[in-house]
Design an enzyme around this catalytic site. Structure first.
Site, mmCIF file in Angstrom:
data_model
loop_
_atom_site.group_PDB
_atom_site.id
_atom_site.type_symbol
_atom_site.label_atom_id
_atom_site.label_comp_id
_atom_site.label_asym_id
_atom_site.label_seq_id
_atom_site.Cartn_x
_atom_site.Cartn_y
_atom_site.Cartn_z
ATOM 1 N N CYS A 28 0.782 -34.703 -25.638
ATOM 2 C CA CYS A 28 2.156 -34.397 -25.227
ATOM 3 C C CYS A 28 3.173 -35.166 -26.062
ATOM 4 O O CYS A 28 4.240 -34.647 -26.391
ATOM 5 C CB CYS A 28 2.329 -34.673 -23.741
ATOM 6 S SG CYS A 28 1.335 -33.571 -22.703
ATOM 7 N N CYS B 86 0.596 -38.324 -22.625
ATOM 8 C CA CYS B 86 -0.639 -38.568 -23.365
ATOM 9 C C CYS B 86 -0.360 -38.348 -24.857
ATOM 10 O O CYS B 86 0.713 -37.857 -25.226
ATOM 11 C CB CYS B 86 -1.732 -37.610 -22.878
ATOM 12 S SG CYS B 86 -1.473 -35.892 -23.393
ATOM 13 N N HIS C 205 -0.686 -29.249 -19.744
ATOM 14 C CA HIS C 205 -0.071 -30.425 -19.135
ATOM 15 C C HIS C 205 1.368 -30.110 -18.764
ATOM 16 O O HIS C 205 2.009 -29.228 -19.350
ATOM 17 C CB HIS C 205 -0.093 -31.600 -20.115
ATOM 18 C CG HIS C 205 -1.456 -32.175 -20.335
ATOM 19 N ND1 HIS C 205 -1.635 -33.422 -20.877
ATOM 20 C CD2 HIS C 205 -2.700 -31.678 -20.094
ATOM 21 C CE1 HIS C 205 -2.931 -33.687 -20.951
ATOM 22 N NE2 HIS C 205 -3.599 -32.634 -20.501
ATOM 23 N N GLU D 267 4.140 -31.630 -19.376
ATOM 24 C CA GLU D 267 5.109 -31.757 -20.466
ATOM 25 C C GLU D 267 5.063 -30.546 -21.397
ATOM 26 O O GLU D 267 6.113 -30.050 -21.827
ATOM 27 C CB GLU D 267 4.844 -33.030 -21.276
ATOM 28 C CG GLU D 267 4.985 -34.306 -20.475
ATOM 29 C CD GLU D 267 3.669 -34.785 -19.861
ATOM 30 O OE1 GLU D 267 3.580 -35.987 -19.584
ATOM 31 O OE2 GLU D 267 2.749 -33.976 -19.658
#
Length: 147
Positions: A89, A86, A56, A58
């Site tokens: 993260c 999410c 992801h 992040e």
């Protein structure tokens, strides 16, 4: 020297990262990590291209920032993400003890707040809704094209 750069400035850099993901067929999320007005790490979603569900934006930005600082902590750092992080993260932000999380669009289905705000480190400040319309529109455009 601490620069007085606005949240919108950093979110626009995160949006640029999100557009890179969009152009590559990835879900368009971008993130940047900054400290005292200095960019330390950036990233965009790369789950498809890396065949890695943890890639992801992040996570990539946090990893880059930790490598830049040669530290496993980012307690004086801020992350700007185009989408509410999410739970994964948010958990990563807990472990690195980010000073601040600033995000654009809310993720009603998969954002960390769907589960619990306790995923975030108690010292981490949250700012939501920065350029939310622009961030949300990029996501909507991506999924419109997928249908």
């Amino acid at each position: 020297m601490v620069l007085n750069i606005t949240h919108e400035y950093w979110m626009n850099l995160a949006l640029s990262e999100a557009r890179n993901a969009f152009d590559d067929g990835e879900v368009p999320v971008g993130a940047v990590v900054v400290k005292a007005g200095v960019l330390l790490g950036k990233g965009c979603n790369r789950t498809k291209s890396l065949a890695d569900p943890t890639a992801h934006a992040e996570i990539i930005a946090i990893t880059a920032a930790c490598q830049t600082l040669k530290s496993e902590r980012l307690d004086d750092c801020d992350i700007y993400s185009t989408l509410e992080p999410c739970p994964m993260c948010a958990g990563a932000s807990f472990w690195v003890q980010l000073g601040k999380i600033v995000y654009g669009a809310k993720d009603e289905k998969r954002g960390y707040s769907v589960l619990s705000d306790k995923i975030i480190h108690p010292k981490t400040k949250i700012i939501s809704g920065v350029l939310a319309e622009e961030c949300g529109e990029l996501m909507k455009e991506f999924f419109r094209k997928k249908r």
